[in-house]
Write a protein that holds these residues in place. Structure first.
Motif: not given
Lengths: 330, 200
Positions: B30, B32-35
């Protein structure tokens, strides 16, 4: 794990005056001394306030400079460029330099440029004032197959070397990072520093050093460098792998023999002296044909691109290596 | 110490294992997806899942010696679950490399697996763990008979390969891989009789 406080939608550093925020530890220390000692004289208070105003090394100062032309490459976000660093002096994991360099002091600083016993010494202010500063938007290709696009601010290294007026003996340039274990935890801790024999040393051939693309950077994104990016002065050689672009330089020697360089000494089969970006010469453990361009965005927003010879600067620099076997001289 | 685990205890511990290990798998994805996973989320997530798989593999291998030492035999009931989570983390690790690092360039992926020794042995280890996961059901165990134990003894080979894969993948800091290697060695030495038996 660091996480943004999203409910407030602003960072701690934005609320607090940056000077106070960055110097909070030394301020707290000073408060501690003032609070506990009954023997305070006016002069000691004055002195501590003096230190406070003179010693603000990590506040990034705005620079005035000539802007570069915006190219086609999307810039890496500033936040990523100053939080994802290879600077083993402050820890060998990428997030560590930003966290472990807060106590690093860049004032006073002396950069010595020398050949034999002739030398020029630059103070911290000289670094910012001696030459006209210009912005250079360069691609930075790490040997680990990731890359960034960074707007550096600095001046051509050639201008500085010309000032010294090198003799015909000078064929190579040797660069050395500051050795300051008290402020660089990686230098005093073997595990943190990756077992490198400090100080870090890099080198260039004189013609590479004199090339107009080679700069000494004192800033990025409009402001002075933060410690994790090599404050107060670092080398940037955009057609070579990132480890050549040595940080926090104190010594530049013009020498007649090829200098021995840190990564080359550690693993000569993996890291050559020239270290020109070359998609055709793989690192023994990974391919150099592609790179992941770090701009901004999460794992679904990654850009994997083909690595270009000399990192896309072949037109400018390929002639330097004419007739040279680049597979052998990697 | 002669502690007996009740069925309800086992269910409780298993639930905790699920919650914990799912959280540590899903949450970094999660982030990693939202940086929010550092400068290079791809490297971070690949490293995280790989380390998770190695840790879980070692924990799985530590279960039966621990059960024997503590005389709480039922601890062995958690072994398969932990082994399957080791597989889940390893699968995520391989998928991270395939999807985010080489971005589904299958040809390049195969090339890397073949050309880079540290990736090759990592892949062999993954294939072993995959086969163990696929044959982990009670049904398979009964069906396969003697072969089942032989196949599942490959876990030791897989663990050794994973430890080498880790050691080989780091740039300079070999301290961590050496610590992991030492722990693995101890776990293997504890089983020296059994391992001697495999050879014969």
């Amino acid at each position: 794990m660091k996480r943004k406080v999203s409910s407030y939608n602003c960072k701690e550093s934005e609320v607090t005056d940056e000077t106070l925020f960055i110097n909070r530890r030394s301020i707290i220390k000073q408060l501690g001394i003032l609070g506990s000692s009954p023997f305070i004289t006016n002069s000691s208070i004055a002195k501590s306030q003096d230190q406070k105003t003179n010693n603000q090394p990590n506040v990034r100062q705005l620079l005035s400079y000539k802007r570069d032309v915006i190219g086609t490459d999307e810039l890496t976000s500033e936040n990523k460029a100053i939080s994802h660093n290879n600077f083993y002096e402050f820890g060998s994991q990428k997030h560590q330099p930003a966290e472990l360099s807060r106590d690093f002091k860049v004032k006073p600083w002396t950069l010595s440029v020398n050949e034999g016993d002739r030398s020029i010494n630059l103070s911290y202010d000289d670094l910012l004032d001696m030459f006209d500063l210009e912005e250079r938007i360069y691609r930075l290709r790490c040997v680990e197959a990731w890359s960034m696009v960074i707007p550096w601010i600095g001046f051509p290294l050639s201008k500085l070397i010309e000032k010294l007026n090198p003799s015909s003996e000078a064929k190579w340039v040797r660069f050395q990072t500051i050795y300051k274990p008290s402020q660089m935890p990686g230098q005093r801790n073997y595990f943190l520093g990756g077992g490198i024999d400090y100080p870090y040393v890099e080198g260039l051939r004189l013609d590479e050093a004199m090339h107009p693309l080679t700069i000494l950077a004192v800033g990025l994104y409009g402001k002075t460098l933060p410690p994790q990016n090599g404050a107060p002065v670092r080398l940037v050689v955009p057609w070579k792998y990132g480890f050549k672009s040595i940080k926090s330089i104190v010594d530049i020697n013009l020498v007649s023999k090829k200098p021995r360089t840190t990564w080359n000494l550690l693993a000569s089969n993996e890291y050559g002296f020239y270290a020109n970006v070359n998609p055709e010469v793989d690192h023994p453990r990974w391919s150099q044909a592609y790179e992941r361009r770090i701009t901004s965005g999460g794992i679904f927003n990654q850009k994997r691109i083909k690595t270009l010879p000399f990192n896309g600067y072949a037109d400018e620099v390929a002639h330097l290596y004419k007739g040279m076997n680049l597979k052998k001289n990697y | 110490m002669n502690y007996k685990l009740k069925q309800s205890d086992i269910i409780f511990v298993k639930t905790c294992i699920h919650i914990l290990l799912l959280y540590f798998l899903v949450n970094p994805f999660y982030l990693a997806i939202i940086d929010e996973l550092g400068g290079d989320p791809v490297k971070a997530i690949t490293h995280h899942t790989g380390m998770g798989a190695l840790n879980l593999l070692l924990i799985t291998l530590a279960i039966s010696p621990f059960a024997a030492w503590s005389k709480i035999k039922k601890i062995n009931k958690f072994r398969r679950l932990l082994g399957l989570y080791a597989f889940a983390y390893a699968l995520s690790h391989v998928l991270c490399f395939l999807l985010f690092e080489v971005q589904f360039d299958i040809l390049f992926f195969i090339e890397e697996v073949v050309l880079r020794p540290y990736i090759s042995i990592g892949m062999v280890a993954f294939l072993i763990i995959l086969s163990l996961a696929l044959s982990s059901t009670n049904y398979a165990r009964i069906k396969m008979g003697n072969l089942w134990q032989k196949l599942h003894n490959l876990i030791y080979l897989a663990a050794i390969l994973v430890a080498i894969h880790f050691f080989w993948s780091v740039k300079l800091n070999v301290v961590e891989p050496i610590i992991y290697g030492t722990v693995l060695m101890i776990l293997l030495i504890i089983r020296r009789r059994k391992l001697g038996g495999i050879r014969r």
